[in-house]
Design a protein around this motif. Structure first.
Motif, PDB file in Angstrom:
ATOM      1  N   ILE A 186     -14.924 -15.752  -1.964  1.00  0.00           N
ATOM      2  CA  ILE A 186     -15.538 -14.760  -2.836  1.00  0.00           C
ATOM      3  C   ILE A 186     -16.100 -15.426  -4.090  1.00  0.00           C
ATOM      4  O   ILE A 186     -15.719 -16.539  -4.451  1.00  0.00           O
ATOM      5  N   LYS A 187     -17.017 -14.713  -4.746  1.00  0.00           N
ATOM      6  CA  LYS A 187     -17.404 -15.048  -6.111  1.00  0.00           C
ATOM      7  C   LYS A 187     -16.675 -14.086  -7.024  1.00  0.00           C
ATOM      8  O   LYS A 187     -16.737 -12.863  -6.839  1.00  0.00           O
ATOM      9  N   ALA A 188     -15.950 -14.643  -7.980  1.00  0.00           N
ATOM     10  CA  ALA A 188     -15.213 -13.826  -8.935  1.00  0.00           C
ATOM     11  C   ALA A 188     -15.722 -14.143 -10.329  1.00  0.00           C
ATOM     12  O   ALA A 188     -15.841 -15.319 -10.706  1.00  0.00           O
ATOM     13  N   SER A 189     -16.029 -13.110 -11.110  1.00  0.00           N
ATOM     14  CA  SER A 189     -16.594 -13.295 -12.442  1.00  0.00           C
ATOM     15  C   SER A 189     -15.689 -12.669 -13.484  1.00  0.00           C
ATOM     16  O   SER A 189     -15.092 -11.611 -13.269  1.00  0.00           O
ATOM     17  N   ALA A 190     -15.604 -13.349 -14.626  1.00  0.00           N
ATOM     18  CA  ALA A 190     -14.863 -12.847 -15.783  1.00  0.00           C
ATOM     19  C   ALA A 190     -15.751 -13.030 -16.998  1.00  0.00           C
ATOM     20  O   ALA A 190     -15.909 -14.150 -17.500  1.00  0.00           O
ATOM     21  N   GLY A 191     -16.371 -11.950 -17.460  1.00  0.00           N
ATOM     22  CA  GLY A 191     -17.332 -12.085 -18.545  1.00  0.00           C
ATOM     23  C   GLY A 191     -18.515 -12.926 -18.093  1.00  0.00           C
ATOM     24  O   GLY A 191     -19.143 -12.646 -17.075  1.00  0.00           O
ATOM     25  N   ASP A 192     -18.799 -14.017 -18.832  1.00  0.00           N
ATOM     26  CA  ASP A 192     -19.908 -14.889 -18.465  1.00  0.00           C
ATOM     27  C   ASP A 192     -19.462 -16.084 -17.623  1.00  0.00           C
ATOM     28  O   ASP A 192     -20.235 -17.003 -17.376  1.00  0.00           O
ATOM     29  N   GLN A 193     -18.207 -16.074 -17.147  1.00  0.00           N
ATOM     30  CA  GLN A 193     -17.688 -17.154 -16.316  1.00  0.00           C
ATOM     31  C   GLN A 193     -17.692 -16.732 -14.844  1.00  0.00           C
ATOM     32  O   GLN A 193     -17.296 -15.614 -14.515  1.00  0.00           O
ATOM     33  N   GLU A 194     -18.121 -17.634 -13.967  1.00  0.00           N
ATOM     34  CA  GLU A 194     -18.139 -17.356 -12.535  1.00  0.00           C
ATOM     35  C   GLU A 194     -17.334 -18.420 -11.796  1.00  0.00           C
ATOM     36  O   GLU A 194     -17.356 -19.598 -12.163  1.00  0.00           O
ATOM     37  N   PHE A 195     -16.628 -17.997 -10.750  1.00  0.00           N
ATOM     38  CA  PHE A 195     -15.785 -18.886  -9.963  1.00  0.00           C
ATOM     39  C   PHE A 195     -16.000 -18.599  -8.482  1.00  0.00           C
ATOM     40  O   PHE A 195     -16.101 -17.434  -8.086  1.00  0.00           O
ATOM     41  N   VAL A 196     -16.079 -19.647  -7.684  1.00  0.00           N
ATOM     42  CA  VAL A 196     -16.082 -19.499  -6.227  1.00  0.00           C
ATOM     43  C   VAL A 196     -14.662 -19.771  -5.754  1.00  0.00           C
ATOM     44  O   VAL A 196     -14.120 -20.863  -5.960  1.00  0.00           O
ATOM     45  N   LEU A 197     -14.055 -18.767  -5.141  1.00  0.00           N
ATOM     46  CA  LEU A 197     -12.654 -18.843  -4.747  1.00  0.00           C
ATOM     47  C   LEU A 197     -12.527 -18.769  -3.236  1.00  0.00           C
ATOM     48  O   LEU A 197     -12.961 -17.802  -2.614  1.00  0.00           O
ATOM     49  N   ASN A 198     -11.941 -19.805  -2.653  1.00  0.00           N
ATOM     50  CA  ASN A 198     -11.601 -19.810  -1.231  1.00  0.00           C
ATOM     51  C   ASN A 198     -10.155 -19.361  -1.067  1.00  0.00           C
ATOM     52  O   ASN A 198      -9.507 -18.931  -2.023  1.00  0.00           O
ATOM     53  N   GLU A 199      -9.640 -19.471   0.140  1.00  0.00           N
ATOM     54  CA  GLU A 199      -8.244 -19.135   0.406  1.00  0.00           C
ATOM     55  C   GLU A 199      -7.324 -19.845  -0.582  1.00  0.00           C
ATOM     56  O   GLU A 199      -7.461 -21.040  -0.814  1.00  0.00           O
ATOM     57  N   SER A 200      -6.417 -19.108  -1.186  1.00  0.00           N
ATOM     58  CA  SER A 200      -5.451 -19.522  -2.214  1.00  0.00           C
ATOM     59  C   SER A 200      -6.060 -19.554  -3.604  1.00  0.00           C
ATOM     60  O   SER A 200      -5.361 -19.848  -4.581  1.00  0.00           O
ATOM     61  N   GLY A 201      -7.357 -19.227  -3.747  1.00  0.00           N
ATOM     62  CA  GLY A 201      -7.968 -19.157  -5.066  1.00  0.00           C
ATOM     63  C   GLY A 201      -7.571 -17.882  -5.793  1.00  0.00           C
ATOM     64  O   GLY A 201      -7.271 -16.852  -5.179  1.00  0.00           O
ATOM     65  N   TYR A 202      -7.571 -17.942  -7.127  1.00  0.00           N
ATOM     66  CA  TYR A 202      -7.169 -16.763  -7.888  1.00  0.00           C
ATOM     67  C   TYR A 202      -7.865 -16.745  -9.247  1.00  0.00           C
ATOM     68  O   TYR A 202      -8.365 -17.755  -9.744  1.00  0.00           O
ATOM     69  N   LEU A 203      -7.877 -15.565  -9.837  1.00  0.00           N
ATOM     70  CA  LEU A 203      -8.459 -15.355 -11.159  1.00  0.00           C
ATOM     71  C   LEU A 203      -7.625 -14.334 -11.913  1.00  0.00           C
ATOM     72  O   LEU A 203      -7.299 -13.269 -11.379  1.00  0.00           O
ATOM     73  N   TYR A 204      -7.285 -14.675 -13.160  1.00  0.00           N
ATOM     74  CA  TYR A 204      -6.615 -13.745 -14.074  1.00  0.00           C
ATOM     75  C   TYR A 204      -7.586 -13.380 -15.185  1.00  0.00           C
ATOM     76  O   TYR A 204      -8.213 -14.255 -15.794  1.00  0.00           O
ATOM     77  N   CYS A 205      -7.713 -12.081 -15.463  1.00  0.00           N
ATOM     78  CA  CYS A 205      -8.545 -11.607 -16.565  1.00  0.00           C
ATOM     79  C   CYS A 205      -7.664 -10.914 -17.598  1.00  0.00           C
ATOM     80  O   CYS A 205      -6.904  -9.989 -17.260  1.00  0.00           O
ATOM     81  N   PRO A 206      -7.754 -11.324 -18.857  1.00  0.00           N
ATOM     82  CA  PRO A 206      -6.956 -10.682 -19.907  1.00  0.00           C
ATOM     83  C   PRO A 206      -7.507  -9.306 -20.257  1.00  0.00           C
ATOM     84  O   PRO A 206      -8.592  -8.924 -19.805  1.00  0.00           O
ATOM     85  N   PRO A 207      -6.789  -8.548 -21.071  1.00  0.00           N
ATOM     86  CA  PRO A 207      -7.275  -7.226 -21.490  1.00  0.00           C
ATOM     87  C   PRO A 207      -8.660  -7.322 -22.116  1.00  0.00           C
ATOM     88  O   PRO A 207      -8.975  -8.262 -22.846  1.00  0.00           O
ATOM     89  N   GLY A 208      -9.500  -6.349 -21.793  1.00  0.00           N
ATOM     90  CA  GLY A 208     -10.840  -6.290 -22.342  1.00  0.00           C
ATOM     91  C   GLY A 208     -11.876  -7.087 -21.575  1.00  0.00           C
ATOM     92  O   GLY A 208     -13.061  -7.054 -21.925  1.00  0.00           O
ATOM     93  N   THR A 209     -11.467  -7.798 -20.521  1.00  0.00           N
ATOM     94  CA  THR A 209     -12.393  -8.594 -19.718  1.00  0.00           C
ATOM     95  C   THR A 209     -12.493  -8.005 -18.316  1.00  0.00           C
ATOM     96  O   THR A 209     -11.492  -7.960 -17.589  1.00  0.00           O
TER      97      THR A 209
END
Length: 254
Positions: free
Chosen positions: A86-109
């Motif tokens: 997947i492509k996961a975005s947090a604000g102006d940051q983008e990440f390509v995440l395969n199996e076992s990839g993860y993203l944490y977004c703080p409050p307000g994001t």
């Protein structure tokens, strides 16, 4: 699914406010505004007794969350890729995440998710209200769990743990991966104030929930409420491994 092929039965166990085992065979699709070409099942939630919400999301070809997920000033979010890309975005940051990839977004994001595969991608998704601490503030975190080395758990060489988020007190929760070699177990039956939402990634085992031993396996979801007895041991030929949330770094409010 069509007509049933056998007597109607389920391995799922629901004890509201205490614990739950939710087997994948009984999940239904929940329509969540903003998610397109997705099959979503709500797992743990306040209606079950949890202080958070867990989802399992199957993103079909072209699946996405165009409106964003979370983003409120007091809500934090987390996504873990079970399979796919997947492509996961947090604000102006983008990440390509395969199996076992993860993203944490703080409050307000806000978190934006998009399937990049020409097949399905499967996600474990989470949100909860952030408990602020004066002078402290969490930040965006992204990585792949398979890039993090396992640590020996509680001195036992057949049980291993990964911390997915910083252990800094800016964070009021963490996600971990716990893995038991075949025949390995917790060192004791735990009883604690923290609650967990766990998704089983591999293997089979027996889980003690409120002093009841329950068989569990890959694809199951477990909710464990505060002070519920809990422990596991692995059975079969492969590791029993699961990703799970834990509230931490805060005192209990009166």
């Amino acid at each position: 699914m069509g007509y049933p092929k056998d007597l109607l039965a389920s391995r799922s166990i629901i004890e509201h406010g205490k614990y739950a085992l939710i087997a994948p065979e009984g999940l239904v699709n929940n329509v969540i505004p903003g998610f397109e070409n997705c099959i979503i099942s709500i797992l743990g939630s306040p209606k079950l007794g949890a202080s958070f919400v867990d989802y399992v999301v199957t993103m079909k070809i072209g699946g996405r969350n165009s409106d964003g997920f979370g983003g409120q000033v007091d809500v934090e979010t987390f996504v873990y890729v079970i399979e796919g890309e997947i492509k996961a975005s947090a604000g102006d940051q983008e990440f390509v995440l395969n199996e076992s990839g993860y993203l944490y977004c703080p409050p307000g994001t806000k978190m934006y998710l998009e399937n990049l595969k020409d097949t399905e991608s499967k996600l474990f998704l989470y949100k909860q209200k952030y408990r602020p601490l004066k002078g402290r503030k969490p930040w965006v975190v992204s990585n792949h769990a398979n890039k993090i080395e396992y640590q020996i758990y509680d001195g036992m060489h057949n049980v291993h743990l990964k911390d997915l988020l910083p252990t800094d007190i800016d964070f009021d929760m963490n996600f971990h991966i716990l893995s038991f070699d075949p025949a390995a177990s917790h060192p004791f039956i735990e009883t604690h104030v923290q609650e967990h939402g766990a998704y089983l990634l591999t293997g089979e085992g027996m889980y003690n929930l409120d002093n009841k031993w329950v068989p569990v396996k890959k694809g199951d979801y477990i909710f464990m409420g505060p002070y519920v007895h809990q422990a596991a041991y692995a059975i079969g030929r492969e590791n029993l491994t699961y990703v799970y949330s834990k509230d931490c770094n805060r005192d209990v409010e009166l």
